[in-house]
Write an enzyme that holds these catalytic residues in place. Structure first.
Site, PDB file in Angstrom:
ATOM      1  N   ASP A 276      -8.559 -14.269  -0.763  1.00 20.27           N
ATOM      2  CA  ASP A 276      -7.676 -13.123   0.245  1.00 20.27           C
ATOM      3  C   ASP A 276      -8.256 -13.225   1.739  1.00 20.27           C
ATOM      4  O   ASP A 276      -7.340 -12.966   2.346  1.00 20.27           O
ATOM      5  CB  ASP A 276      -8.388 -11.834  -0.332  1.00 20.27           C
ATOM      6  CG  ASP A 276      -7.643 -11.386  -1.702  1.00 20.27           C
ATOM      7  OD1 ASP A 276      -6.531 -12.047  -2.061  1.00 20.27           O
ATOM      8  OD2 ASP A 276      -7.986 -10.499  -2.416  1.00 20.27           O
TER       9      ASP A 276
ATOM     10  N   ASN B 199      -5.232  -4.665   5.330  1.00 24.30           N
ATOM     11  CA  ASN B 199      -6.265  -4.062   4.108  1.00 24.30           C
ATOM     12  C   ASN B 199      -6.850  -2.618   4.662  1.00 24.30           C
ATOM     13  O   ASN B 199      -6.377  -1.554   4.155  1.00 24.30           O
ATOM     14  CB  ASN B 199      -7.125  -4.873   3.988  1.00 24.30           C
ATOM     15  CG  ASN B 199      -6.893  -5.628   2.536  1.00 24.30           C
ATOM     16  OD1 ASN B 199      -5.613  -5.760   2.003  1.00 24.30           O
ATOM     17  ND2 ASN B 199      -7.627  -6.640   2.225  1.00 24.30           N
ATOM     18  N   GLU B 200      -7.864  -2.681   5.607  1.00 25.79           N
ATOM     19  CA  GLU B 200      -8.435  -1.472   6.026  1.00 25.79           C
ATOM     20  C   GLU B 200      -9.057  -1.736   7.411  1.00 25.79           C
ATOM     21  O   GLU B 200      -9.422  -2.818   7.837  1.00 25.79           O
ATOM     22  CB  GLU B 200      -9.312  -1.204   4.969  1.00 25.79           C
ATOM     23  CG  GLU B 200     -10.442  -1.591   4.837  1.00 25.79           C
ATOM     24  CD  GLU B 200     -10.637  -2.982   4.392  1.00 25.79           C
ATOM     25  OE1 GLU B 200     -11.125  -4.116   4.875  1.00 25.79           O
ATOM     26  OE2 GLU B 200     -10.121  -3.189   3.255  1.00 25.79           O
TER      27      GLU B 200
END
Length: 274
Positions: free
Chosen positions: A52, A126-127
């Site tokens: 990822d 994502n974040e």
């Protein structure tokens, strides 16, 4: 016109590098122009051989375009990846035949306004993680749409997308949100307060964090860091620039969730088969 493919591989995985070289040679043999560095050019798809983290790195090439990424998992969970390494020959066949669909993933724009008024900006798939960076705790105040929600000391605060809901957010106790849901998540981590539940807000809302201590850091997707200090205001909004993933099969998200996390489904019965 010659078709172009962009190939990205994990920098420290010999197996990923060997597979990338072999796949590039096969695509070249079939008449493709293969790029493995530099700008995106006229590539119609980006193939990523890695985990990822490598896929997140590749999104810096494609965000703002409709060029999709297809991931081949040479990492651990590889939640963003489409296939495992043994599926590589099939990937080449499907790319050649243009057999993929587009999976649109929301990103967030992240802004930081320091106490002196200076501003910096980035984005995240994502974040965005605000953490204590070696401090005992950080003091924060949280807000949504210009209204305060709560204040407390904590280890970290996450502002995540549905894509990120299965990453750091998931480990921190946040909910799993299906990727076709447009929403933003706010997740306190190890907070000293009564109200510390994760929040899920709509795509028109704005998440806000005011940090009251020095020594913290803000990192997006584990890659891009913005400066923060006491008095900083951090905001997250839905971005106008999504990221696209290429899907090579029609497995629903529930199936991917079960497979990637090896979830127990013993006793489940599909009523449609009765």
């Amino acid at each position: 016109m010659t078709r172009e493919i962009y190939v990205v591989e994990h920098k420290y995985r010999p197996d990923a590098q060997q597979s990338a070289a072999a796949m590039s040679a096969e695509l070249t043999r079939q008449g493709f122009h293969v790029r493995r560095s530099g700008p995106l050019g006229e590539a119609e798809i980006v193939v990523v051989l890695g985990g990822d983290g490598t896929i997140l790195a590749a999104t810096e090439l494609t965000r703002g375009t409709e060029v999709p990424i297809v991931g081949i998992n040479y990492g651990h969970v590889g939640f963003l990846a489409e296939v495992e390494p043994e599926g590589l020959p099939r990937v080449v066949e499907q790319i050649t035949a243009r057999q993929w669909t587009l999976d649109r993933r929301m990103t967030m724009d992240i802004d930081v306004t320091l106490a002196d008024g200076s501003r910096s900006r980035t984005w995240t798939l994502n974040e965005a993680a605000l953490d204590k960076a070696g401090m005992p705790m950080i003091e924060v105040s949280l807000g949504v749409d210009g209204r305060g929600v709560s204040s407390f000391s904590c280890d970290s605060v996450l502002m995540a997308t549905p894509t990120g809901s299965t990453a750091y957010s998931f480990s921190a106790g946040g909910p799993v949100v299906w990727p076709d849901v447009e929403a933003m998540l706010l997740i306190p981590v190890a907070a000293h307060a009564l109200f510390t539940r994760p929040l899920v807000v709509g795509p028109q809302s704005e998440l806000e964090i005011v940090i009251d201590t020095d020594g913290a850091r803000l990192v997006c997707d584990g890659r891009r860091e913005l400066p923060v200090a006491a008095g900083s205001l951090i905001t997250a909004r839905k971005s106008d620039h999504p990221v696209y993933l290429a899907r090579l099969n029609d497995t629903p998200f529930s199936g991917r969730l079960v497979k990637k996390f090896d979830l127990p489904v013993r006793g489940w019965r599909d009523r449609r088969r009765r």
